[in-house]
Design a protein around this motif. Structure first.
Motif, short mmCIF file in Angstrom:
data_model
loop_
_atom_site.label_atom_id
_atom_site.label_comp_id
_atom_site.label_asym_id
_atom_site.label_seq_id
_atom_site.Cartn_x
_atom_site.Cartn_y
_atom_site.Cartn_z
N MET A 1 0.85 -1.19 0.00
CA MET A 1 0.00 0.00 0.00
C MET A 1 0.89 1.24 0.00
O MET A 1 1.90 1.30 0.70
CB MET A 1 -0.90 0.01 1.23
N GLN A 100 -4.75 9.52 -0.14
CA GLN A 100 -5.68 8.40 -0.25
C GLN A 100 -7.06 8.72 0.33
O GLN A 100 -8.01 7.96 0.14
CB GLN A 100 -5.13 7.17 0.47
N SER A 289 -12.58 7.37 -4.19
CA SER A 289 -11.66 7.47 -3.06
C SER A 289 -12.45 7.92 -1.84
O SER A 289 -13.58 8.40 -1.95
CB SER A 289 -10.52 8.46 -3.35
N SER A 290 -11.84 7.81 -0.66
CA SER A 290 -12.54 8.11 0.59
C SER A 290 -12.60 9.62 0.85
O SER A 290 -11.57 10.30 0.86
CB SER A 290 -11.83 7.43 1.77
N GLU A 313 -10.82 3.88 6.77
CA GLU A 313 -11.34 3.55 5.44
C GLU A 313 -10.22 3.28 4.45
O GLU A 313 -10.32 2.38 3.61
CB GLU A 313 -12.22 4.69 4.94
N THR A 314 -9.14 4.05 4.56
CA THR A 314 -8.00 3.84 3.67
C THR A 314 -7.35 2.49 3.93
O THR A 314 -7.03 1.74 3.00
CB THR A 314 -6.97 4.97 3.86
N GLU A 315 -7.17 2.17 5.21
CA GLU A 315 -6.54 0.89 5.55
C GLU A 315 -7.38 -0.29 5.10
O GLU A 315 -6.85 -1.35 4.74
CB GLU A 315 -6.28 0.83 7.05
N HIS A 316 -8.70 -0.13 5.12
CA HIS A 316 -9.60 -1.20 4.68
C HIS A 316 -9.86 -1.16 3.17
O HIS A 316 -10.59 -2.01 2.66
CB HIS A 316 -10.94 -1.11 5.42
N GLN A 317 -9.28 -0.18 2.49
CA GLN A 317 -9.48 -0.03 1.04
C GLN A 317 -10.97 -0.08 0.69
O GLN A 317 -11.40 -0.78 -0.22
CB GLN A 317 -8.71 -1.12 0.29
N ALA A 320 -12.43 0.43 -2.95
CA ALA A 320 -12.17 -0.74 -3.81
C ALA A 320 -13.10 -1.90 -3.46
O ALA A 320 -13.57 -2.62 -4.36
CB ALA A 320 -10.71 -1.18 -3.66
N LYS A 321 -13.40 -2.07 -2.17
CA LYS A 321 -14.30 -3.14 -1.76
C LYS A 321 -15.71 -2.89 -2.30
O LYS A 321 -16.40 -3.82 -2.74
CB LYS A 321 -14.33 -3.23 -0.23
#
Length: 336
Positions: A1, A100, A289-290, A313-317, A320-321
């Motif tokens: 990442m 991000q 994007s978040s 939210e960035t760490e959990h992507q 993209a999910k």
């Protein structure tokens, strides 16, 4: 990442840098891998950056802007005439891949319009929705959406909100099979306006969702659902009413007698989990994007929580999910 970087609109909200700069400083102290891009007016931002020792911080980049979006600006005007505002510049950094996630406490309508144009929605998503957490009686959390981004919604949008809310519950709240419900004026199938009834019929046809029917306002905190779906008008009224009641209870005893003061202390201990500042940060989900919207009246602790929400939210992507969900899950057969 890639490097964890969040873009902050430092001018948004009712207070601007006196709130946002201390929150940014605390976020940096809590998260040693976090980098921040700060956007705001030189005159307003510089004194607070110096006061909080962020002027030459190795994990901070400051971008001075000549314009600001205020609460009085209409979304269309802000979109067309305020390209050098802190809000627009922060979103541009997100779109360009320099960050991000983005956090702003500014004008919700302008943030929504700019985010749709600059960041863009995911394929298959008509409109982003503002989603936030609600504390539940059993100590868990539920997600409520939409809470203000879309005042009027059709059935198709409500179904999309349900699917996106389900994804957030699974990936952020770690719910294996989240219960999804529609906020309505009654539990009976014939209650509510037509868009809600149509959405209920469509949700019943989606086997991937654990749809449980209607939920009424008095059960918002009862722990009977993990995802609660409504239009932005209903959601915003429900959220702000809840915040007002929580602040009333947590503020009991102010400027009153001895026994009221004791009651206030007891309530704060028993109801501290209801403090709205803990849940500041409504995410605009459905974007590429978040983007996290902080409450306009938020203080520094609350704005810090919005930054932390963006990091989670960035760490959990999460975008993209959600994109993967719309690519692979069985589709709503009634979708346009």
């Amino acid at each position: 990442m890639p490097q964890l970087t969040v873009a902050l609109d430092m001018m948004g909200g009712d207070f601007g840098p006196p709130v946002t700069v201390p929150a940014a400083a605390q976020a940096l102290s809590l998260l040693p891998d976090l980098h921040l891009h700060l956007f705001g007016s030189r005159a307003a931002l510089s004194p607070w950056l110096e006061r909080c020792n962020l002027t030459a911080h190795e994990r901070v980049r400051v971008h001075y802007c000549t314009q600001q979006v205020t609460n009085e600006h209409k979304a269309g005007y802000a979109l067309r005439h305020l390209p050098d505002s802190s809000m627009c510049r922060a979103l541009n950094a997100l779109s360009a891949g320099e960050a991000q996630a983005c956090v702003s406490g500014g004008n919700t309508g302008a943030l929504m319009a700019m985010a749709i144009k600059v960041v863009q929605t995911l394929p298959g998503v008509d409109r982003p929705a503002l989603i936030t957490r609600l504390p539940q009686a059993d100590g868990s959390h539920a997600l409520l959406l939409d809470v203000g981004a879309n005042v009027c919604c059709d059935a198709g949008q409500l179904v999309q909100f349900a699917r996106m809310g389900d994804a957030v519950a699974r990936h952020v709240l770690s719910q294996q099979n989240p219960r999804v419900m529609l906020l309505n004026v009654g539990a009976e199938s014939n209650k509510g306006y037509e868009a809600v009834r149509q959405a209920a019929r469509r949700l019943n046809e989606l086997p991937a969702l654990n749809y449980q029917g209607y939920i009424e306002g008095n059960d918002l905190f009862a722990g009977t659902a993990e995802v609660i779906v409504c239009d932005g008008f209903v959601g915003n009224v429900a959220l702000k009413t809840s915040e007002g009641v929580a602040r009333l209870l947590l503020g009991a005893g102010k400027k009153r007698g001895f026994w009221w003061t004791l009651l206030g202390v007891w309530l704060k201990r028993r109801l501290s989990h209801l403090n709205p500042d803990q849940y500041n940060g409504a995410s605009l989900i459905g974007l590429r994007s978040s983007v996290v919207k902080s409450h306009g009246s938020a203080g520094s602790p609350a704005f810090l929580n919005a930054i932390l929400q963006a990091v989670v939210e960035t760490e959990h992507q999460l975008p993209a999910k959600i994109a993967h969900l719309f690519d692979t899950a069985p589709q709503d057969s009634h979708a346009r």
